[in-house]
Design a protein around this motif. Structure first.
Motif: not given
Length: 300
Positions: A205-209, A233-246, A268-273
């Motif tokens: 997986g990869w995390n966009f910080s 195959d790029r579809s085998r890499v789980e793509v995640s994104v971090q987003r800060q939220v106040g 693929d996977h959104l993480v709220y910070y």
């Protein structure tokens, strides 16, 4: 798209942090729960709990969710130790642990503790060496010992690897990981040349910080190219994104719209910070006003 939350264990007392994760165990909209790996707050002064022990102590609250760090700083621990720690977490969580790794960056804490923080090219080379060590120790052969009457264990079997500055000499990881091949590895590298090559070569997986939707889309194109070069195959890499939220409604509305946009781009996977000072109420508001609408639109 899967959804997670992240609490930085900074400027917060333990009972409040514990209560946030306790509530998270009752909320079904989140698929994952995360913390970070710092010794100082990342945005100034204040109290900060250490990340590994924090996650281990909070994990029992969320028995149905993935857990991990976004991300661990490679210079802070020998990769052989990281492999052993990750294996323990893999067993303790029944396969829910994700090993997030990055090259490290926070100079105030590295200076204060005398930790190594080499120039970025060196850090990336050492991160790649660490990935090789960890992958070697996740292999089944790394758990094998000589049979009765065999050669001494310090002269045969186990993992053998020369990956400067690290070296494995008949190194064992016994018990082996519960998860076949070891816990999934996510990388927080952001560089379009070396960083994406490491993701394409070693990571699950990869995390966009964090950043704009346009920046995310640009990085994702770089990852596509790196996977093509690597024959992956790029579809085998789980793509995640971090987003800060106040903590105010306007920030939650902006976080909701951001989630919609990155979902359309291929997240693929959104993480709220979260700022944990909002306490359990902050997590509940995030779940009700942001996560549930996104789940309705983009969930499985």
């Amino acid at each position: 798209m899967r959804l997670g939350f992240k609490t930085a264990p900074q400027r917060i007392d333990w009972p409040t942090l514990d209560a946030i994760w306790g509530l998270a165990g009752e909320i079904d909209v989140f698929d994952s729960a995360w913390t970070f790996d710092h010794l100082y707050p990342v945005d100034g002064d204040g109290a900060c709990f250490e990340g590994w022990t924090t996650l281990a102590l909070l994990a029992h609250h969320v028995p149905d969710k993935q857990i991990g760090h976004l991300v661990l700083a490679n210079p802070y621990r020998h990769p052989g130790l990281v492999a052993k720690m990750a294996t323990a977490m893999d067993h303790a969580t029944h396969g829910r642990f994700v090993l997030g790794l990055g090259a490290g960056w926070h100079e105030p804490e590295t200076t204060a503790y005398g930790l190594p923080l080499e120039p970025v090219p060196v850090r990336l080379r050492e991160l790649e060496a660490s990935l090789r060590v960890i992958r070697a120790l996740f292999e089944p052969d790394a758990a094998a010992w000589p049979g009765p009457g065999g050669q001494p264990s310090n002269t045969t079997g186990g993992a053998m690897l020369d990956a400067p500055p690290y070296r494995l000499t008949h190194a064992r990881n016994d018990p082996p990981p519960l998860t076949r091949g070891g816990p999934p590895i996510w990388l927080g590298t952001q560089g379009e040349r070396v960083g994406m090559r490491l993701v394409a070569t070693y990571a699950d997986g990869w995390n966009f910080s964090g950043g704009t939707v346009e920046e995310f889309a640009h990085k994702l194109e770089a990852l596509d190219r790196a996977c093509e070069v690597a024959g992956r195959d790029r579809s085998r890499v789980e793509v995640s994104v971090q987003r800060q939220v106040g903590t105010n409604p306007e920030e939650r509305r902006a976080a909701l719209e951001y989630g919609r946009e990155v979902a359309r781009q291929g997240c693929d996977h959104l993480v709220y910070y979260l700022d944990p000072r909002g306490g359990p109420d902050g997590l509940r508001l995030l779940a009700d006003e942001v996560a549930r609408p996104l789940r309705d639109e983009f969930g499985d």
